[in-house]
Scaffold this active site. Structure first.
Site, short mmCIF file in Angstrom:
data_model
loop_
_atom_site.label_atom_id
_atom_site.label_comp_id
_atom_site.label_asym_id
_atom_site.label_seq_id
_atom_site.Cartn_x
_atom_site.Cartn_y
_atom_site.Cartn_z
CE LYS A 153 -4.23 0.94 2.62
NZ LYS A 153 -4.76 0.82 3.98
C1 E4P Z 1 -8.15 1.67 4.19
O1 E4P Z 1 -7.40 0.88 3.68
C2 E4P Z 1 -7.89 2.40 5.42
O2 E4P Z 1 -7.15 1.58 6.30
C3 E4P Z 1 -9.14 2.76 6.18
O3 E4P Z 1 -10.31 2.35 5.51
C4 E4P Z 1 -9.17 4.12 6.76
O4 E4P Z 1 -10.39 4.30 7.43
P1 E4P Z 1 -10.65 5.39 8.55
O5 E4P Z 1 -11.03 6.66 7.86
O6 E4P Z 1 -11.80 4.82 9.33
O7 E4P Z 1 -9.40 5.51 9.35
#
Ligand code: E4P
Length: 217
Positions: A83
């Protein structure tokens, strides 16, 4: 639509994997930091439990660092998806890692233009954060809809991974619009199971059955 769990917590992954509903998982530095311990070991365990794509994020902000970290993360397990954040360095890293055969999830996507650029450099997934857009008064799912349109018309192989999901309605809207994946916290997945009429209905069935059994004796 595939369902990923957005967590670094092994117990949550284990419980959901046992239900047979999990297709993958996503993590991020905040989620892994919350767990403490050895992040590589946690990622390895998540991969073992999920047996599907598990996103692991780089923390370097320059392309060279992202490439080094990305390759290290990919070496943890064959299920790891690297990522990278959507920045110019992230875009460069995505292009290089994808050309080496790695799967890359481009994260922190907040516009259709960003999603399109990520698709152009071979991202396997793009992650628009719909909940964080809702938080600032925009409509996150409108962005997801634009991305579906762009990917379908442009025939990009990149998958739309709806992220920052806050409630079951986000998941259902994502499925209805043709998103490839939704990643949700375990608590939101839990909410998808619940309906008071299911509980009331089951209770009534069992009571009626018991009454009939008691009447027979
Ligand atoms: C996605 O890969 C992220 O880890 C995640 O969905 C972020 O979400 P949040 O806005 O609840 O932190």
């Amino acid at each position: 639509m595939k369902l990923f769990v957005d967590t670094g917590n092994l117990k949550e992954v284990e419980a959901l994997a046992a239900l047979g509903i999990l297709d993958g998982a996503t993590t991020n530095p905040s989620l892994l930091a919350k767990e403490g311990g050895d992040a590589r070991q946690i990622l390895r365990q998540i991969c073992r439990l999920v047996q599907g794509p598990v996103s692991a994020e780089v923390v370097a902000t320059d392309t060279a660092g992202m490439l080094r970290e990305g390759r290290e993360l990919a070496a943890i397990d064959e299920h790891i998806v690297i990522k990278v954040p959507f920045t110019k360095d992230g875009v460069r890293a995505c292009k290089a890692l994808a050309s080496e055969g790695h799967r890359v999830n481009v994260t922190l996507v907040f516009s259709a233009a960003q999603a399109w650029l990520a698709a152009k450099v071979g991202a396997a997934y793009v992650s628009p954060f719909v909940g964080r857009l809702d938080d600032i008064g925009a409509t996150g799912m409108d962005l997801a809809r634009q991305i579906v349109d762009i990917f379908q018309r442009g025939r990009y192989a990149t998958e739309l991974l709806v992220a920052s999901v806050r409630h079951p309605i986000h998941i259902i809207e994502a499925a209805r619009m043709g998103a490839d994946v939704a990643t949700a916290p375990a608590a939101v997945i839990e909410q998808c199971f619940r309906h008071p009429l299911t509980d009331i209905g089951l209770e009534r069935f069992l009571k009626d059955w018991e009454k009939a059994q008691a009447a027979r004796v």
